[in-house]
Motif scaffolding. Sequence first.
Motif, PDB file in Angstrom:
ATOM      1  N   ARG A 215       0.829  -1.210   0.000  1.00 51.12           N
ATOM      2  CA  ARG A 215       0.000   0.000   0.000  1.00 51.12           C
ATOM      3  C   ARG A 215       0.860   1.256   0.000  1.00 51.12           C
ATOM      4  N   GLY A 216       0.461   2.250  -0.775  1.00 48.44           N
ATOM      5  CA  GLY A 216       1.176   3.528  -0.824  1.00 48.44           C
ATOM      6  C   GLY A 216       0.671   4.366  -1.974  1.00 48.44           C
ATOM      7  N   ARG A 217       1.478   5.318  -2.389  1.00 51.33           N
ATOM      8  CA  ARG A 217       1.108   6.174  -3.534  1.00 51.33           C
ATOM      9  C   ARG A 217       1.565   5.458  -4.809  1.00 51.33           C
ATOM     10  N   LEU A 218       0.640   5.130  -5.672  1.00 47.29           N
ATOM     11  CA  LEU A 218       0.963   4.293  -6.840  1.00 47.29           C
ATOM     12  C   LEU A 218       1.060   5.119  -8.119  1.00 47.29           C
ATOM     13  N   LEU A 219       2.110   4.874  -8.890  1.00 49.27           N
ATOM     14  CA  LEU A 219       2.274   5.540 -10.183  1.00 49.27           C
ATOM     15  C   LEU A 219       2.654   4.504 -11.236  1.00 49.27           C
ATOM     16  N   SER A 220       1.885   4.470 -12.324  1.00 50.31           N
ATOM     17  CA  SER A 220       2.193   3.560 -13.422  1.00 50.31           C
ATOM     18  C   SER A 220       1.763   4.214 -14.736  1.00 50.31           C
ATOM     19  N   PHE A 221       2.553   4.025 -15.787  1.00 49.10           N
ATOM     20  CA  PHE A 221       2.254   4.685 -17.065  1.00 49.10           C
ATOM     21  C   PHE A 221       1.349   3.821 -17.938  1.00 49.10           C
ATOM     22  N   VAL A 222       0.520   4.527 -18.721  1.00 50.67           N
ATOM     23  CA  VAL A 222      -0.348   3.827 -19.668  1.00 50.67           C
ATOM     24  C   VAL A 222       0.022   4.153 -21.110  1.00 50.67           C
ATOM     25  N   SER A 223       0.769   5.254 -21.306  1.00 50.66           N
ATOM     26  CA  SER A 223       1.228   5.617 -22.656  1.00 50.66           C
ATOM     27  C   SER A 223       2.476   6.470 -22.523  1.00 50.66           C
ATOM     28  N   GLU A 224       3.129   6.723 -23.657  1.00 47.04           N
ATOM     29  CA  GLU A 224       4.329   7.546 -23.617  1.00 47.04           C
ATOM     30  C   GLU A 224       3.922   8.999 -23.409  1.00 47.04           C
ATOM     31  N   PRO A 225       4.494   9.680 -22.410  1.00 42.56           N
ATOM     32  CA  PRO A 225       4.097  11.070 -22.165  1.00 42.56           C
ATOM     33  C   PRO A 225       4.400  11.948 -23.384  1.00 42.56           C
ATOM     34  N   ALA A 226       3.440  12.800 -23.736  1.00 41.43           N
ATOM     35  CA  ALA A 226       3.637  13.697 -24.886  1.00 41.43           C
ATOM     36  C   ALA A 226       4.535  14.863 -24.490  1.00 41.43           C
ATOM     37  N   GLY A 227       4.662  15.119 -23.185  1.00 43.54           N
ATOM     38  CA  GLY A 227       5.497  16.220 -22.711  1.00 43.54           C
ATOM     39  C   GLY A 227       5.280  16.400 -21.228  1.00 43.54           C
ATOM     40  N   PRO A 228       5.906  17.455 -20.656  1.00 45.09           N
ATOM     41  CA  PRO A 228       5.738  17.673 -19.219  1.00 45.09           C
ATOM     42  C   PRO A 228       4.259  17.837 -18.889  1.00 45.09           C
ATOM     43  N   GLY A 229       3.843  17.242 -17.788  1.00 45.27           N
ATOM     44  CA  GLY A 229       2.472  17.438 -17.305  1.00 45.27           C
ATOM     45  C   GLY A 229       1.412  16.655 -18.068  1.00 45.27           C
ATOM     46  N   ASP A 230       1.812  15.716 -18.911  1.00 49.50           N
ATOM     47  CA  ASP A 230       0.807  14.945 -19.672  1.00 49.50           C
ATOM     48  C   ASP A 230       0.086  13.970 -18.743  1.00 49.50           C
ATOM     49  N   ARG A 231      -1.014  14.460 -18.187  1.00 52.85           N
ATOM     50  CA  ARG A 231      -1.771  13.732 -17.178  1.00 52.85           C
ATOM     51  C   ARG A 231      -2.372  12.431 -17.729  1.00 52.85           C
ATOM     52  N   SER A 232      -2.566  12.400 -19.054  1.00 53.50           N
ATOM     53  CA  SER A 232      -3.223  11.223 -19.645  1.00 53.50           C
ATOM     54  C   SER A 232      -2.271  10.030 -19.779  1.00 53.50           C
ATOM     55  N   SER A 233      -0.966  10.279 -19.541  1.00 51.93           N
ATOM     56  CA  SER A 233       0.006   9.207 -19.796  1.00 51.93           C
ATOM     57  C   SER A 233       0.175   8.250 -18.609  1.00 51.93           C
ATOM     58  N   TYR A 234      -0.393   8.608 -17.487  1.00 49.69           N
ATOM     59  CA  TYR A 234      -0.165   7.752 -16.310  1.00 49.69           C
ATOM     60  C   TYR A 234      -1.406   7.622 -15.454  1.00 49.69           C
TER      61      TYR A 234
ATOM     62  N   PRO B 165      11.759  15.494 -19.925  1.00 51.60           N
ATOM     63  CA  PRO B 165      10.810  15.730 -18.832  1.00 51.60           C
ATOM     64  C   PRO B 165      10.820  14.551 -17.865  1.00 51.60           C
ATOM     65  N   ALA B 166      10.552  14.850 -16.592  1.00 53.98           N
ATOM     66  CA  ALA B 166      10.588  13.791 -15.575  1.00 53.98           C
ATOM     67  C   ALA B 166       9.630  12.659 -15.927  1.00 53.98           C
ATOM     68  N   LEU B 167       8.454  13.006 -16.441  1.00 52.13           N
ATOM     69  CA  LEU B 167       7.502  11.940 -16.794  1.00 52.13           C
ATOM     70  C   LEU B 167       8.109  11.022 -17.857  1.00 52.13           C
ATOM     71  N   SER B 168       8.785  11.627 -18.848  1.00 47.72           N
ATOM     72  CA  SER B 168       9.390  10.814 -19.910  1.00 47.72           C
ATOM     73  C   SER B 168      10.488   9.929 -19.345  1.00 47.72           C
TER      74      SER B 168
ATOM     75  N   ASP C  91       4.974  15.961 -11.174  1.00 47.59           N
ATOM     76  CA  ASP C  91       6.096  16.210 -12.094  1.00 47.59           C
ATOM     77  C   ASP C  91       7.318  16.705 -11.339  1.00 47.59           C
ATOM     78  N   GLU C  92       7.084  17.649 -10.444  1.00 43.61           N
ATOM     79  CA  GLU C  92       8.212  18.235  -9.700  1.00 43.61           C
ATOM     80  C   GLU C  92       8.824  17.219  -8.747  1.00 43.61           C
ATOM     81  N   GLU C  93       7.988  16.436  -8.120  1.00 37.95           N
ATOM     82  CA  GLU C  93       8.501  15.394  -7.209  1.00 37.95           C
ATOM     83  C   GLU C  93       9.367  14.401  -7.989  1.00 37.95           C
TER      84      GLU C  93
END
Length: 439
Positions: free
Chosen positions: A13-32, A357-360, A413-415
């Motif tokens: 249990r915790g804060r979960l992050l996983s990608f669903v597509s390649e980020p288009a750029g910084p802040g691409d919320r739809s990519s994860y 970008p950090a997401l990338s 993104d900043e984290e």
Amino acid sequence: MRDMVGSDLKAIRGRLLSFVSEPAGPGDRSSYCFIEDGIVVVRDGRIDAVGEASELAPALPPGTAVDHHPDGLIVPGFIDTHIHFPQTQVIASYGAQLLEWLNKYTFVEEQRFADAGHAERNAVFFMDELLRNGTTTAVVYATVHPGSVEAFFAESERRGTGMIAGKVMMDRNAPPGLRDTAQSGYDESRTLIERWHGKGRQRYAVTPRFAITSTEEQLEAAGALNRENPGVYMQTHLSENLREIETVRQLFPDARHYTDVYDRYGLLGERSLFGHCIHLDDDEVRRLSDSKSVAVFCPTSNLFIGSGLFDLKRLSGGADPVRVSLATDVGGGTSYSMLRTAAEGYKVLQLGGQNLPALSAFHMMTRGNALALGMGGSIGTIEPGCFADLVVLDARATPAMAHRMETIEGDLDEELFVLMTLGDDRAVRETYVQGRASK
Ligand code: GUN
Ligand code: ZN
């Protein structure tokens, strides 16, 4: 969740992050997909369910063990697509560029792997170090000695990790103790493929070191191994250093260019990984693109050995897009940490007027590298069916990180950018392999 009776069940249990597509750029919320308080349910080493803790926790059978990381950021285990396990005592060797560095340091150390005990000790250290850094899958060069591959796969199997590795093939321009022949390299590789390729989570990579250390006959044999064993990978080095490229030109006067040397022997393809790819001409880029080969970006190595700057935009964003992955290349590379590697990747790209970008970067270290290996849906994401290979990160792991994080309020993104710029093994709180804490 399916019926859980009789299976090995746990939750993380915790804060979960996983990608669903390649980020288009910084802040691409739809990519994860991000869940602030999430749960990963693990059954028999694989992810069984993922979701909000408020929904999944009450559904867990009483007594289910839950590892709770309240402020930990849980991401898929990192994937390193190019690393040398016999170079743990070569890393940080002073003052040489590629060919001198190989002769002066690397080939000296690699000879010690003729001793099975040395190989076994180093395999243990190497796996410890990968897991301490959150890396749960890697594409690994062993030495020319079959025993080094045995030692490595045996250790990976013991830990439950999924590794890709191969015996280096070298039949010239190396010390006698590190040379095989076209025939013995073929025979030994074939035996190792039979023993290890597809054994549990282990996969084999046919591994001609690079064009300089293989005769045409040996490259032919490597091509045959590729053809005869569908599903194996192929890994080698390509266009890293200018003196290397000139030497290849002299050794293969009939080839159009360096990439053509490998192409002639059937070594390009979607399971082929080419380390470095720094000084390619347009035709080489086209051949890599057409063949769906993967160019492996190894920033700390390229800086340390002074090889040059990888051009991500040209390779992955041009008219002939090449698949790209990210890797440490220890011991030419200077860190086992994929976080440090991403940080140096950012700087390399900055020097070329580009960005990462950090997401990338996080996408590359996880889902992106999994796709480069054709392993999407098995590793690199947190979704049902995947192996529960996970890493728990702490963006406040050091005083400098905690201090910087004081200025960041809930911006993912900043984290992530703090994590990749300031983080290393200290930012890895735990590494799970098939749901088992393994750090
Ligand atoms: N080219 C051939 N062998 C190697 C190696 O071990 N490391 C690097 N960085 N480049 C190589
Ligand atoms: Zn390498």
